[in-house]
Design a protein around this motif. Structure first.
Motif, PDB file in Angstrom:
ATOM      1  N   ARG A   1       0.678  -1.105   0.518  1.00 60.09           N
ATOM      2  CA  ARG A   1      -0.251   0.124   0.254  1.00 60.09           C
ATOM      3  C   ARG A   1       0.926   1.226   0.312  1.00 60.09           C
ATOM      4  O   ARG A   1       0.676   2.322  -0.796  1.00 60.09           O
TER       5      ARG A   1
ATOM      6  N   THR B   1       2.545   1.900  -3.743  1.00 58.48           N
ATOM      7  CA  THR B   1       1.679   2.582  -4.345  1.00 58.48           C
ATOM      8  C   THR B   1       1.384   3.729  -3.863  1.00 58.48           C
ATOM      9  O   THR B   1       1.365   4.665  -4.913  1.00 58.48           O
TER      10      THR B   1
ATOM     11  N   VAL C   1      -4.581  -5.457  -1.212  1.00 58.42           N
ATOM     12  CA  VAL C   1      -2.966  -4.778  -2.345  1.00 58.42           C
ATOM     13  C   VAL C   1      -2.644  -5.498  -2.761  1.00 58.42           C
ATOM     14  O   VAL C   1      -1.700  -5.736  -1.385  1.00 58.42           O
TER      15      VAL C   1
ATOM     16  N   GLU D   1      -0.114  -5.187  -7.671  1.00 58.79           N
ATOM     17  CA  GLU D   1      -0.280  -4.399  -7.655  1.00 58.79           C
ATOM     18  C   GLU D   1       0.694  -3.349  -7.498  1.00 58.79           C
ATOM     19  O   GLU D   1       0.582  -1.728  -8.473  1.00 58.79           O
TER      20      GLU D   1
ATOM     21  N   ASP E   1     -10.154  -3.611   0.930  1.00 63.59           N
ATOM     22  CA  ASP E   1      -9.853  -4.525  -0.591  1.00 63.59           C
ATOM     23  C   ASP E   1      -8.432  -4.641  -0.136  1.00 63.59           C
ATOM     24  O   ASP E   1      -7.611  -3.485   0.239  1.00 63.59           O
TER      25      ASP E   1
ATOM     26  N   ARG F   1      -7.494   3.343  -3.316  1.00 63.82           N
ATOM     27  CA  ARG F   1      -7.850   2.182  -3.087  1.00 63.82           C
ATOM     28  C   ARG F   1      -6.370   1.974  -1.277  1.00 63.82           C
ATOM     29  O   ARG F   1      -7.118   1.474  -0.907  1.00 63.82           O
TER      30      ARG F   1
ATOM     31  N   LEU G   1      -5.755   5.936  -9.155  1.00 61.90           N
ATOM     32  CA  LEU G   1      -6.979   4.936  -8.559  1.00 61.90           C
ATOM     33  C   LEU G   1      -6.655   3.826  -7.607  1.00 61.90           C
ATOM     34  O   LEU G   1      -6.872   4.010  -6.584  1.00 61.90           O
ATOM     35  N   ALA G   2      -5.214   3.453  -7.948  1.00 63.02           N
ATOM     36  CA  ALA G   2      -4.409   2.383  -7.137  1.00 63.02           C
ATOM     37  C   ALA G   2      -4.316   3.437  -5.842  1.00 63.02           C
ATOM     38  O   ALA G   2      -4.239   2.580  -4.708  1.00 63.02           O
TER      39      ALA G   2
ATOM     40  N   ARG H   1      -7.444   4.123   1.158  1.00 56.02           N
ATOM     41  CA  ARG H   1      -8.613   4.921   1.536  1.00 56.02           C
ATOM     42  C   ARG H   1      -9.161   3.348   2.007  1.00 56.02           C
ATOM     43  O   ARG H   1     -10.546   3.098   1.990  1.00 56.02           O
ATOM     44  N   GLY H   2      -9.497   2.255   0.548  1.00 52.18           N
ATOM     45  CA  GLY H   2      -9.623   1.228   0.668  1.00 52.18           C
ATOM     46  C   GLY H   2      -9.498   0.086   1.443  1.00 52.18           C
ATOM     47  O   GLY H   2      -8.927  -1.058   0.832  1.00 52.18           O
TER      48      GLY H   2
END
Length: 124
Positions: A27, A30, A100, A104, A98, A91, A87-88, A94-95
Motif C-alpha cells: 500500500r 503504491t 492490495v 499491483e 480491499d 485504493r 486510483l491504485a 482508503r480502501g
C-alpha cells in the motif's frame, strides 16, 4: 530536506523490496509511486502541491489540458498512466477492506519509473 519525486520513487522501490514486505508495504509503495508522478507533473505544469492551487484535482486538470502533440514524453506517459496510478493510490490509502497485492504495487512502481525515466531522458 525537500522531498522530490525521485525520493518518493526511491521510497517506493525500497518499500517494495523490503524483506518483510506485506500488504502494508505494498500500500505504501503504491502511494509513494503516485506521489512521485504527482510531484513531477505538478512541477511541469507550474503548480505548487503545497497549496490549494496545486491540489490533486488542479494537477490532474492541467495534465488533461496539456497539448500532448507538443508535450514532452514524460507528460504523455503521465497522462496515459495517471488514472491507473491515482486510483491504485486511493485504493491503497482508503480502501482498507480491499487487499492490495504485490503485483499491483509492482505495477504502480513500474509506471512511475517509466514517467520519471522519460523526464530524466528529456532533461539530457
Amino acid at each position: 530536506m525537500t522531498m522530490l519525486p525521485d525520493h518518493y520513487l526511491a521510497l517506493a522501490r525500497e518499500t517494495l523490496a523490503s524483506p518483510q514486505a506485506g500488504e502494508a508495504h505494498w500500500r505504501a509503495a503504491t502511494r509513494f509511486a503516485y506521489d512521485a508522478v504527482f510531484l513531477t507533473v505538478a512541477a511541469a505544469v507550474d503548480l505548487d502541491p503545497t497549496t490549494f492551487a496545486g491540489n490533486t484535482r488542479a494537477v490532474r486538470e492541467a495534465l488533461t489540458a496539456a497539448d500532448t502533440a507538443s508535450a514532452p514524453a514524460f507528460i504523455r506517459l503521465a497522462r496515459r498512466h495517471w488514472n491507473t496510478l491515482w486510483l491504485a493510490s486511493l485504493r491503497a490509502e482508503r480502501g482498507l477492506e480491499d487487499p492490495v497485492s504485490h503485483a499491483e504495487a509492482k505495477l504502480s512502481v513500474a509506471l512511475a519509473e517509466r514517467v520519471l525515466a522519460a523526464r530524466t531522458a528529456g532533461l539530457q
